[in-house]
Structures are given as C-alpha cells and as structure tokens.
Scaffold this motif. Structure first.
Motif, PDB file in Angstrom:
ATOM      1  N   VAL A 145      -4.307 -14.076  -2.536  1.00  0.00           N
ATOM      2  CA  VAL A 145      -5.005 -13.502  -1.386  1.00  0.00           C
ATOM      3  C   VAL A 145      -6.093 -12.495  -1.787  1.00  0.00           C
ATOM      4  N   LYS A 146      -6.213 -12.217  -3.064  1.00  0.00           N
ATOM      5  CA  LYS A 146      -7.226 -11.242  -3.503  1.00  0.00           C
ATOM      6  C   LYS A 146      -8.622 -11.696  -3.084  1.00  0.00           C
ATOM      7  N   GLY A 147      -9.372 -10.759  -2.537  1.00  0.00           N
ATOM      8  CA  GLY A 147     -10.725 -11.074  -2.087  1.00  0.00           C
ATOM      9  C   GLY A 147     -10.787 -11.617  -0.665  1.00  0.00           C
ATOM     10  N   ARG A 148      -9.638 -11.991  -0.103  1.00  0.00           N
ATOM     11  CA  ARG A 148      -9.627 -12.515   1.276  1.00  0.00           C
ATOM     12  C   ARG A 148      -8.849 -11.599   2.223  1.00  0.00           C
ATOM     13  N   PHE A 149      -7.784 -10.987   1.734  1.00  0.00           N
ATOM     14  CA  PHE A 149      -6.946 -10.127   2.562  1.00  0.00           C
ATOM     15  C   PHE A 149      -7.168  -8.667   2.160  1.00  0.00           C
ATOM     16  N   ALA A 150      -6.995  -7.787   3.131  1.00  0.00           N
ATOM     17  CA  ALA A 150      -7.100  -6.352   2.869  1.00  0.00           C
ATOM     18  C   ALA A 150      -5.992  -5.625   3.618  1.00  0.00           C
ATOM     19  N   ILE A 151      -5.243  -4.810   2.890  1.00  0.00           N
ATOM     20  CA  ILE A 151      -4.173  -4.028   3.490  1.00  0.00           C
ATOM     21  C   ILE A 151      -4.667  -2.601   3.703  1.00  0.00           C
ATOM     22  N   SER A 152      -4.259  -2.009   4.809  1.00  0.00           N
ATOM     23  CA  SER A 152      -4.618  -0.624   5.101  1.00  0.00           C
ATOM     24  C   SER A 152      -3.491  -0.001   5.913  1.00  0.00           C
ATOM     25  N   ARG A 153      -3.574   1.303   6.107  1.00  0.00           N
ATOM     26  CA  ARG A 153      -2.563   1.973   6.926  1.00  0.00           C
ATOM     27  C   ARG A 153      -3.153   3.218   7.545  1.00  0.00           C
ATOM     28  N   ASP A 154      -2.602   3.575   8.697  1.00  0.00           N
ATOM     29  CA  ASP A 154      -2.951   4.798   9.399  1.00  0.00           C
ATOM     30  C   ASP A 154      -1.644   5.565   9.561  1.00  0.00           C
ATOM     31  N   ASP A 155      -1.407   6.525   8.680  1.00  0.00           N
ATOM     32  CA  ASP A 155      -0.118   7.221   8.697  1.00  0.00           C
ATOM     33  C   ASP A 155       0.045   8.104   9.931  1.00  0.00           C
ATOM     34  N   ALA A 156      -1.050   8.524  10.538  1.00  0.00           N
ATOM     35  CA  ALA A 156      -0.953   9.292  11.778  1.00  0.00           C
ATOM     36  C   ALA A 156      -0.378   8.431  12.899  1.00  0.00           C
ATOM     37  N   LYS A 157      -0.597   7.133  12.807  1.00  0.00           N
ATOM     38  CA  LYS A 157      -0.085   6.193  13.809  1.00  0.00           C
ATOM     39  C   LYS A 157       1.133   5.424  13.305  1.00  0.00           C
ATOM     40  N   SER A 158       1.564   5.725  12.085  1.00  0.00           N
ATOM     41  CA  SER A 158       2.707   5.021  11.478  1.00  0.00           C
ATOM     42  C   SER A 158       2.508   3.507  11.546  1.00  0.00           C
ATOM     43  N   THR A 159       1.317   3.077  11.215  1.00  0.00           N
ATOM     44  CA  THR A 159       0.964   1.671  11.338  1.00  0.00           C
ATOM     45  C   THR A 159       0.269   1.173  10.079  1.00  0.00           C
ATOM     46  N   ALA A 160       0.640  -0.022   9.676  1.00  0.00           N
ATOM     47  CA  ALA A 160      -0.039  -0.707   8.582  1.00  0.00           C
ATOM     48  C   ALA A 160      -0.721  -1.946   9.138  1.00  0.00           C
ATOM     49  N   TYR A 161      -1.770  -2.360   8.459  1.00  0.00           N
ATOM     50  CA  TYR A 161      -2.539  -3.510   8.898  1.00  0.00           C
ATOM     51  C   TYR A 161      -2.729  -4.479   7.734  1.00  0.00           C
ATOM     52  N   LEU A 162      -2.875  -5.746   8.078  1.00  0.00           N
ATOM     53  CA  LEU A 162      -3.252  -6.748   7.098  1.00  0.00           C
ATOM     54  C   LEU A 162      -4.402  -7.556   7.699  1.00  0.00           C
ATOM     55  N   GLN A 163      -5.602  -7.299   7.196  1.00  0.00           N
ATOM     56  CA  GLN A 163      -6.778  -8.052   7.624  1.00  0.00           C
ATOM     57  C   GLN A 163      -6.865  -9.311   6.778  1.00  0.00           C
ATOM     58  N   ILE A 181       0.846  -1.190   0.000  1.00  0.00           N
ATOM     59  CA  ILE A 181       0.000   0.000   0.000  1.00  0.00           C
ATOM     60  C   ILE A 181       0.880   1.238   0.000  1.00  0.00           C
ATOM     61  N   THR A 182       0.487   2.222  -0.805  1.00  0.00           N
ATOM     62  CA  THR A 182       1.247   3.454  -0.867  1.00  0.00           C
ATOM     63  C   THR A 182       0.907   4.379   0.292  1.00  0.00           C
ATOM     64  N   TYR A 183       1.754   5.383   0.481  1.00  0.00           N
ATOM     65  CA  TYR A 183       1.511   6.401   1.494  1.00  0.00           C
ATOM     66  C   TYR A 183       0.151   7.041   1.242  1.00  0.00           C
ATOM     67  N   ASN A 184      -0.606   7.223   2.277  1.00  0.00           N
ATOM     68  CA  ASN A 184      -1.980   7.739   2.226  1.00  0.00           C
ATOM     69  C   ASN A 184      -2.971   6.730   1.644  1.00  0.00           C
ATOM     70  N   GLY A 185      -2.517   5.524   1.344  1.00  0.00           N
ATOM     71  CA  GLY A 185      -3.420   4.453   0.941  1.00  0.00           C
ATOM     72  C   GLY A 185      -4.025   4.583  -0.434  1.00  0.00           C
ATOM     73  N   GLY A 186      -3.416   5.409  -1.307  1.00  0.00           N
ATOM     74  CA  GLY A 186      -4.032   5.645  -2.594  1.00  0.00           C
ATOM     75  C   GLY A 186      -4.008   4.452  -3.533  1.00  0.00           C
ATOM     76  N   THR A 187      -2.988   3.630  -3.433  1.00  0.00           N
ATOM     77  CA  THR A 187      -2.853   2.476  -4.321  1.00  0.00           C
ATOM     78  C   THR A 187      -2.537   1.240  -3.495  1.00  0.00           C
ATOM     79  N   ARG A 188      -3.209   0.144  -3.832  1.00  0.00           N
ATOM     80  CA  ARG A 188      -2.982  -1.121  -3.146  1.00  0.00           C
ATOM     81  C   ARG A 188      -2.762  -2.214  -4.186  1.00  0.00           C
ATOM     82  N   ASP A 189      -1.945  -3.164  -3.818  1.00  0.00           N
ATOM     83  CA  ASP A 189      -1.633  -4.272  -4.711  1.00  0.00           C
ATOM     84  C   ASP A 189      -1.669  -5.554  -3.907  1.00  0.00           C
ATOM     85  N   TYR A 190      -2.158  -6.641  -4.532  1.00  0.00           N
ATOM     86  CA  TYR A 190      -2.293  -7.907  -3.836  1.00  0.00           C
ATOM     87  C   TYR A 190      -1.760  -9.045  -4.694  1.00  0.00           C
ATOM     88  N   ALA A 191      -1.254 -10.058  -4.040  1.00  0.00           N
ATOM     89  CA  ALA A 191      -0.954 -11.301  -4.735  1.00  0.00           C
ATOM     90  C   ALA A 191      -2.270 -11.967  -5.115  1.00  0.00           C
TER      91      ALA A 191
END
Length: 124
Positions: free
Chosen positions: A64-82, A51-61
């Motif tokens: 995992v497409k349709g099952r995993f979701a990547i996100s980030r909170d730049d205020a917390k300097s944290t990325a997530y993988l659901q 995922i790019t800074y500010n979450g504008g673009t995301r890419d998946y293998a």
C-alpha cells in the motif's frame, strides 16, 4: 473499557478513493499506536498501516506504500486511512486496532483492542 469503531467502507471502482475512520472511546491511560489491518475472504489478517501517538512515526505494508496514508487526530481520538488508487486486490474487511506501546508493529498479536471492521469492496 476501550472500544474502537470503524466507518467509511463501501463499494467503489478501481482507481477510486475512500477514507476510513476509527474512533477510540473509553479511557486510555498511556500513549498508544493505532493500526489498520485487513482480511480478505479465505485469507489471513494482514497489516496495512500503523501510526504512533502524535503521528511521529508511520509504517506501511509494501503493498500500500504510495497509495494509502494513515493519520490521526488525538484531540478527536480518531485515526484515518486515506486509500487512493484502489485496486480489486484491496477488497477486504478493514480493522482498526490499538497497541498499548507507542511504537508501531506489523504483528497482529502486538495489538490488544480491535474494532468490528468495515467492508471495502473494489470492483474492476
């Protein structure tokens, strides 16, 4: 010095969900991509999502497409993988990585900083 610390791994059953977190500490002087990779025993490390800074673009293998979701909170300097609908083949050590260029890549060598990894085990 930039450091990445992953958390959230564990042992779950097939069909369950997990959310991984990656906290970035230290000074980052530019926008950066955060990615997730995984490595199963005896196998190479593979790209999962990015995922790019500010979450504008995301890419998946494709696996995992349709099952995993990547996100980030730049205020917390944290990325997530659901991770939903987990399968035994998702079992691996999951690594968070940073790329100093704000465009996603699936190539391991495009990432300059890595975390220590968190184990995810999915039982059938």
């Amino acid at each position: 010095q930039v450091q990445l610390v992953e958390s959230g791994g564990g042992l779950v059953q097939a069909g369950d969900s997990l959310r991984l977190s990656c906290v970035v500490s230290g000074r980052t002087f530019s926008s950066y991509v955060l990615g997730w990779f995984r490595q199963a025993p005896g196998k190479e490390r593979d790209f999962v999502a990015a995922i790019t800074y500010n979450g504008g673009t995301r890419d998946y293998a494709d696996s995992v497409k349709g099952r995993f979701a990547i996100s980030r909170d730049d205020a917390k300097s944290t990325a997530y993988l659901q991770m939903n609908s987990l399968k035994p083949e998702d079992t691996a050590v999951y690594y968070c990585a940073k790329r100093g260029i704000n465009w996603p890549s699936q190539r391991i060598h495009d990432y300059d900083t890595w975390g220590q990894g968190t184990q995810v085990t999915v039982s059938s």
